[in-house]
Scaffold this motif. Structure first.
Motif, PDB file in Angstrom:
ATOM      1  N   LEU A  70      -4.789  15.318 126.136  1.00 16.39           N
ATOM      2  CA  LEU A  70      -5.228  14.611 124.936  1.00 16.39           C
ATOM      3  C   LEU A  70      -6.736  14.401 124.897  1.00 16.39           C
ATOM      4  CD1 LEU A  70      -2.422  11.885 124.636  1.00 16.39           C
ATOM      5  CD2 LEU A  70      -2.622  14.058 123.399  1.00 16.39           C
ATOM      6  N   GLY A  71      -7.430  14.909 125.896  1.00 13.95           N
ATOM      7  CA  GLY A  71      -8.888  14.774 125.915  1.00 13.95           C
ATOM      8  C   GLY A  71      -9.333  13.451 126.490  1.00 13.95           C
ATOM      9  N   ALA A  72     -10.481  12.980 126.026  1.00 14.21           N
ATOM     10  CA  ALA A  72     -11.053  11.747 126.567  1.00 14.21           C
ATOM     11  C   ALA A  72     -10.153  10.555 126.262  1.00 14.21           C
ATOM     12  CB  ALA A  72     -12.441  11.515 125.973  1.00 14.21           C
ATOM     13  N   ALA A  73     -10.146   9.607 127.196  1.00 18.28           N
ATOM     14  CA  ALA A  73      -9.361   8.386 127.005  1.00 18.28           C
ATOM     15  C   ALA A  73      -9.923   7.575 125.841  1.00 18.28           C
ATOM     16  CB  ALA A  73      -9.385   7.554 128.280  1.00 18.28           C
ATOM     17  N   PRO A  74      -9.112   6.762 125.193  1.00 19.44           N
ATOM     18  CA  PRO A  74      -9.594   5.951 124.068  1.00 19.44           C
ATOM     19  C   PRO A  74     -10.705   4.997 124.484  1.00 19.44           C
ATOM     20  CG  PRO A  74      -7.191   5.909 124.192  1.00 19.44           C
ATOM     21  CD  PRO A  74      -7.677   6.555 125.448  1.00 19.44           C
ATOM     22  N   VAL A  75     -11.589   4.715 123.541  1.00 21.87           N
ATOM     23  CA  VAL A  75     -12.659   3.738 123.751  1.00 21.87           C
ATOM     24  C   VAL A  75     -12.164   2.382 123.265  1.00 21.87           C
ATOM     25  CG1 VAL A  75     -15.012   3.074 123.087  1.00 21.87           C
ATOM     26  CG2 VAL A  75     -14.455   5.483 123.520  1.00 21.87           C
ATOM     27  N   PRO A  76     -12.400   1.322 124.021  1.00 24.37           N
ATOM     28  CA  PRO A  76     -11.997  -0.003 123.539  1.00 24.37           C
ATOM     29  C   PRO A  76     -12.655  -0.328 122.202  1.00 24.37           C
ATOM     30  CG  PRO A  76     -12.631  -0.088 125.857  1.00 24.37           C
ATOM     31  CD  PRO A  76     -13.012   1.268 125.365  1.00 24.37           C
ATOM     32  N   GLN A  77     -11.962  -1.138 121.404  1.00 25.22           N
ATOM     33  CA  GLN A  77     -12.472  -1.505 120.090  1.00 25.22           C
ATOM     34  C   GLN A  77     -12.290  -2.999 119.836  1.00 25.22           C
ATOM     35  OE1 GLN A  77     -10.179   0.926 117.364  1.00 25.22           O
ATOM     36  NE2 GLN A  77     -11.732   2.536 117.358  1.00 25.22           N
ATOM     37  N   VAL A  78     -13.163  -3.524 119.009  1.00 21.52           N
ATOM     38  CA  VAL A  78     -12.984  -4.837 118.411  1.00 21.52           C
ATOM     39  C   VAL A  78     -13.046  -4.644 116.904  1.00 21.52           C
ATOM     40  CG1 VAL A  78     -14.012  -7.114 118.053  1.00 21.52           C
ATOM     41  CG2 VAL A  78     -13.835  -6.181 120.361  1.00 21.52           C
ATOM     42  N   ILE A  79     -12.070  -5.220 116.191  1.00 23.73           N
ATOM     43  CA  ILE A  79     -12.001  -5.089 114.737  1.00 23.73           C
ATOM     44  C   ILE A  79     -12.062  -6.482 114.127  1.00 23.73           C
ATOM     45  CG2 ILE A  79     -10.662  -4.228 112.771  1.00 23.73           C
ATOM     46  CD1 ILE A  79      -9.249  -2.341 114.808  1.00 23.73           C
ATOM     47  N   VAL A  80     -13.025  -6.684 113.220  1.00 25.83           N
ATOM     48  CA  VAL A  80     -13.172  -7.956 112.525  1.00 25.83           C
ATOM     49  C   VAL A  80     -12.747  -7.756 111.072  1.00 25.83           C
ATOM     50  CG1 VAL A  80     -14.733  -9.811 111.854  1.00 25.83           C
ATOM     51  CG2 VAL A  80     -15.063  -8.641 114.050  1.00 25.83           C
ATOM     52  N   SER A  81     -11.805  -8.579 110.597  1.00 26.01           N
ATOM     53  CA  SER A  81     -11.258  -8.441 109.245  1.00 26.01           C
ATOM     54  C   SER A  81     -11.411  -9.768 108.497  1.00 26.01           C
ATOM     55  CB  SER A  81      -9.780  -8.046 109.308  1.00 26.01           C
ATOM     56  OG  SER A  81      -9.599  -6.848 110.029  1.00 26.01           O
ATOM     57  N   PRO A  82     -12.522  -9.954 107.792  1.00 26.19           N
ATOM     58  CA  PRO A  82     -12.711 -11.214 107.045  1.00 26.19           C
ATOM     59  C   PRO A  82     -11.794 -11.276 105.821  1.00 26.19           C
ATOM     60  CG  PRO A  82     -14.515  -9.682 106.624  1.00 26.19           C
ATOM     61  CD  PRO A  82     -13.673  -9.050 107.674  1.00 26.19           C
ATOM     62  N   ARG A  83     -11.509 -12.489 105.374  1.00 31.12           N
ATOM     63  CA  ARG A  83     -10.710 -12.671 104.150  1.00 31.12           C
ATOM     64  C   ARG A  83     -11.566 -12.494 102.904  1.00 31.12           C
ATOM     65  NH1 ARG A  83      -7.314 -18.074 104.128  1.00 31.12           N
ATOM     66  NH2 ARG A  83      -6.302 -16.977 102.398  1.00 31.12           N
ATOM     67  N   ASN A  84     -12.843 -12.898 103.007  1.00 33.91           N
ATOM     68  CA  ASN A  84     -13.698 -12.858 101.824  1.00 33.91           C
ATOM     69  C   ASN A  84     -15.153 -12.586 102.230  1.00 33.91           C
ATOM     70  OD1 ASN A  84     -14.537 -13.107  99.175  1.00 33.91           O
ATOM     71  ND2 ASN A  84     -14.819 -15.335  99.328  1.00 33.91           N
ATOM     72  N   PRO A  85     -15.692 -11.415 101.853  1.00 29.46           N
ATOM     73  CA  PRO A  85     -15.007 -10.326 101.158  1.00 29.46           C
ATOM     74  C   PRO A  85     -14.112  -9.559 102.129  1.00 29.46           C
ATOM     75  CG  PRO A  85     -17.244  -9.677 101.677  1.00 29.46           C
ATOM     76  CD  PRO A  85     -17.110 -11.103 102.108  1.00 29.46           C
ATOM     77  N   PRO A  86     -12.956  -9.096 101.683  1.00 27.98           N
ATOM     78  CA  PRO A  86     -12.048  -8.392 102.579  1.00 27.98           C
ATOM     79  C   PRO A  86     -12.616  -7.041 102.998  1.00 27.98           C
ATOM     80  CG  PRO A  86     -11.252  -8.299 100.331  1.00 27.98           C
ATOM     81  CD  PRO A  86     -12.427  -9.210 100.321  1.00 27.98           C
ATOM     82  N   GLY A  87     -12.155  -6.572 104.134  1.00 26.81           N
ATOM     83  CA  GLY A  87     -12.590  -5.270 104.621  1.00 26.81           C
ATOM     84  C   GLY A  87     -12.856  -5.291 106.107  1.00 26.81           C
ATOM     85  N   PRO A  88     -12.069  -4.549 106.902  1.00 18.39           N
ATOM     86  CA  PRO A  88     -12.249  -4.562 108.356  1.00 18.39           C
ATOM     87  C   PRO A  88     -13.494  -3.802 108.797  1.00 18.39           C
ATOM     88  CG  PRO A  88     -10.530  -3.011 107.738  1.00 18.39           C
ATOM     89  CD  PRO A  88     -10.922  -3.724 106.490  1.00 18.39           C
ATOM     90  N   VAL A  89     -14.108  -4.300 109.855  1.00 14.51           N
ATOM     91  CA  VAL A  89     -15.242  -3.633 110.496  1.00 14.51           C
ATOM     92  C   VAL A  89     -14.832  -3.311 111.925  1.00 14.51           C
ATOM     93  CG1 VAL A  89     -17.640  -3.851 111.236  1.00 14.51           C
ATOM     94  CG2 VAL A  89     -16.908  -4.875 109.071  1.00 14.51           C
ATOM     95  N   THR A  90     -14.871  -2.041 112.291  1.00 15.07           N
ATOM     96  CA  THR A  90     -14.457  -1.600 113.628  1.00 15.07           C
ATOM     97  C   THR A  90     -15.681  -1.347 114.488  1.00 15.07           C
ATOM     98  OG1 THR A  90     -12.442  -0.588 112.759  1.00 15.07           O
ATOM     99  CG2 THR A  90     -13.184   0.133 114.931  1.00 15.07           C
ATOM    100  N   ILE A  91     -15.679  -1.930 115.681  1.00 21.08           N
ATOM    101  CA  ILE A  91     -16.801  -1.822 116.608  1.00 21.08           C
ATOM    102  C   ILE A  91     -16.290  -1.218 117.911  1.00 21.08           C
ATOM    103  CG2 ILE A  91     -18.606  -3.098 117.834  1.00 21.08           C
ATOM    104  CD1 ILE A  91     -17.937  -5.400 115.727  1.00 21.08           C
ATOM    105  N   ASP A  92     -16.840  -0.091 118.318  1.00 20.47           N
ATOM    106  CA  ASP A  92     -16.517   0.460 119.630  1.00 20.47           C
ATOM    107  C   ASP A  92     -17.201  -0.371 120.708  1.00 20.47           C
ATOM    108  OD1 ASP A  92     -14.977   2.480 118.577  1.00 20.47           O
ATOM    109  OD2 ASP A  92     -16.513   4.031 118.745  1.00 20.47           O
ATOM    110  N   VAL A  93     -16.472  -0.623 121.798  1.00 20.51           N
ATOM    111  CA  VAL A  93     -17.025  -1.396 122.919  1.00 20.51           C
ATOM    112  C   VAL A  93     -16.854  -0.557 124.187  1.00 20.51           C
ATOM    113  CG1 VAL A  93     -17.037  -3.612 124.113  1.00 20.51           C
ATOM    114  CG2 VAL A  93     -16.291  -3.494 121.732  1.00 20.51           C
ATOM    115  N   PRO A  94     -17.687   0.452 124.373  1.00 19.98           N
ATOM    116  CA  PRO A  94     -17.533   1.301 125.556  1.00 19.98           C
ATOM    117  C   PRO A  94     -17.836   0.530 126.837  1.00 19.98           C
ATOM    118  CG  PRO A  94     -19.562   1.833 124.388  1.00 19.98           C
ATOM    119  CD  PRO A  94     -18.818   0.869 123.521  1.00 19.98           C
ATOM    120  N   VAL A  95     -17.176   0.937 127.909  1.00 20.46           N
ATOM    121  CA  VAL A  95     -17.368   0.317 129.215  1.00 20.46           C
ATOM    122  C   VAL A  95     -18.221   1.237 130.073  1.00 20.46           C
ATOM    123  CG1 VAL A  95     -16.192  -0.589 131.265  1.00 20.46           C
ATOM    124  CG2 VAL A  95     -15.135  -0.827 129.011  1.00 20.46           C
ATOM    125  N   ASP A  96     -19.153   0.649 130.825  1.00 20.32           N
ATOM    126  CA  ASP A  96     -20.000   1.421 131.724  1.00 20.32           C
ATOM    127  C   ASP A  96     -19.146   2.344 132.588  1.00 20.32           C
ATOM    128  OD1 ASP A  96     -22.688   1.694 133.319  1.00 20.32           O
ATOM    129  OD2 ASP A  96     -21.146   1.258 134.824  1.00 20.32           O
TER     130      ASP A  96
END
Length: 365
Positions: free
Chosen positions: A277-303
């Protein structure tokens, strides 16, 4: 800067992960190891070739150059070892989770908590996984104050350990103690409140049913749900499945409040990720506000170096960095004996609830 000398008690799979991470710390070394299993002792020497292998805990504690200790022995030995260290030479101590395995040990642990004269850090590595650390740091702003918390772990079965000790509840405290005290610690940390009620349903559905050790079939559970209610009215839930190793992410933590939602997605150990499957997944943090709606995905790579040194997304290294600073400066541990004790008490309550089918009230404890 003076060199910090560790003494290690127990060097099986987790102990060896600690050795690899200690080797990455500047001016820090493993001076001595007590590991009664000859094969594991030799594997430990391959990682820490300058360490002295000793024949007993007493012999290790007699080494004058030691600055601190690490206990990574099987769970059911932790309280006995802690008491021996307290009687003999109470150095700064990093002790693996869980602190204890049965309600009968609580009073002994409380006595140690009240009397041990040096810093004690309980090894709750999950706090220090970078994506979980980011969720902890940003949860209040992202949610406006957490009202609901869900922790889901879908992972591989328990791995083989020396003497197969982890196949039986009498040695581990049960799956909700052995595996899940990390998550109960995270619940208390994120909710900033104490648990009052625990409800659980769990069982042994798939794993280890065809295994036999000295005539005994393992009794450890491999799946379950736990709901925890807190003093401040918030709620948390744990969902555990230990026959879901095909998942993309091993841990998924979701915190929700009046302003929105924040999630952390954490992959399992890279050595288990399928190569095709190739490289292992990168950890993520996803922030989903109610107003204005819309998730923001942030990659959090580990050293990469920290990632390669163990199975816990670099957290073992980051934990040791903080522990060594406590040793150098006689500081206060971030993960205290109280934290470790309360996480196990929650796990024991979950074990009891799932066994009896009853809600367990923690306010009387």
């Amino acid at each position: 800067m003076r060199t910090i000398n560790y003494g290690i008690i127990g060097c099986g799979m987790m102990g060896q992960e600690h050795l690899r991470n200690i080797a990455l710390l500047p001016e820090t070394r493993v001076a001595a190891i007590y590991e009664p299993d000859a094969e594991q002792a030799q594997r430990s020497l391959a990682i820490a070739p300058d360490a002295e292998i000793v024949s007993s805990v007493a012999a290790l504690l007699a080494i004058e150059t030691l600055d601190c200790l690490l206990v990574a022995a099987p769970n059911h030995l932790h309280v006995d070892l802690f008491e021996e260290i307290a009687r003999t030479r109470p150095l700064p101590l990093l002790i693996e989770k869980p602190l204890f395995t049965s309600s009968e040990q609580v009073d002994r642990l409380r006595q140690l908590e009240a009397s041990y004269p040096a810093p004690v850090w309980v090894a709750m590595e999950y706090r220090y996984m970078p994506p979980i650390q980011k969720l902890i740091d940003e949860a209040k702003d992202a949610t406006g104050g957490i009202t609901m918390l869900t922790i889901r772990e879908h992972r591989f079965p328990f791995l083989p350990k020396v003497g197969d000790w982890n196949r039986f509840n009498r040695n581990t405290g049960g799956t909700f103690v052995e595996k899940c005290c990390h998550f109960f610690d995270l619940m208390r940390l994120l909710m900033q409140s104490e648990p009052v009620r625990v409800m659980a349903s769990a069982g042994q559905d798939v794993n280890h049913l065809d295994e036999v050790y000295n005539g005994e079939t393992p009794d450890i559970w491999d799946a379950g749900f736990v709901i925890v209610e807190f003093e401040n009215g918030t709620r948390a839930m744990l969902e555990l499945c230990m026959y879901a190793e095909g998942s993309r992410y091993q841990e998924e933590i979701t915190a929700v409040g009046p302003k929105g939602k924040i999630e952390a997605k954490v992959p399992g150990p890279g050595r288990f990720w399928p190569e095709h499957l190739g490289a292992a997944p990168v950890p993520q943090v996803i922030v989903s506000p109610r107003n204005p709606p819309g998730p923001v995905t942030i990659d959090v790579p580990v050293d990469a170096t920290a990632l390669a040194a163990g199975d816990h997304n670099g957290s073992t290294l980051y934990q040791h960095q903080k522990f060594v600073e406590v040793v150098r400066q006689s500081g206060v541990p971030e993960v205290t004996l109280e934290c470790g004790r309360k996480a196990v008490e929650m796990g024991l309550a979950a074990q009891l609830s799932a066994t009896t089918g009853q809600t367990v009230d923690l306010t009387s404890h």
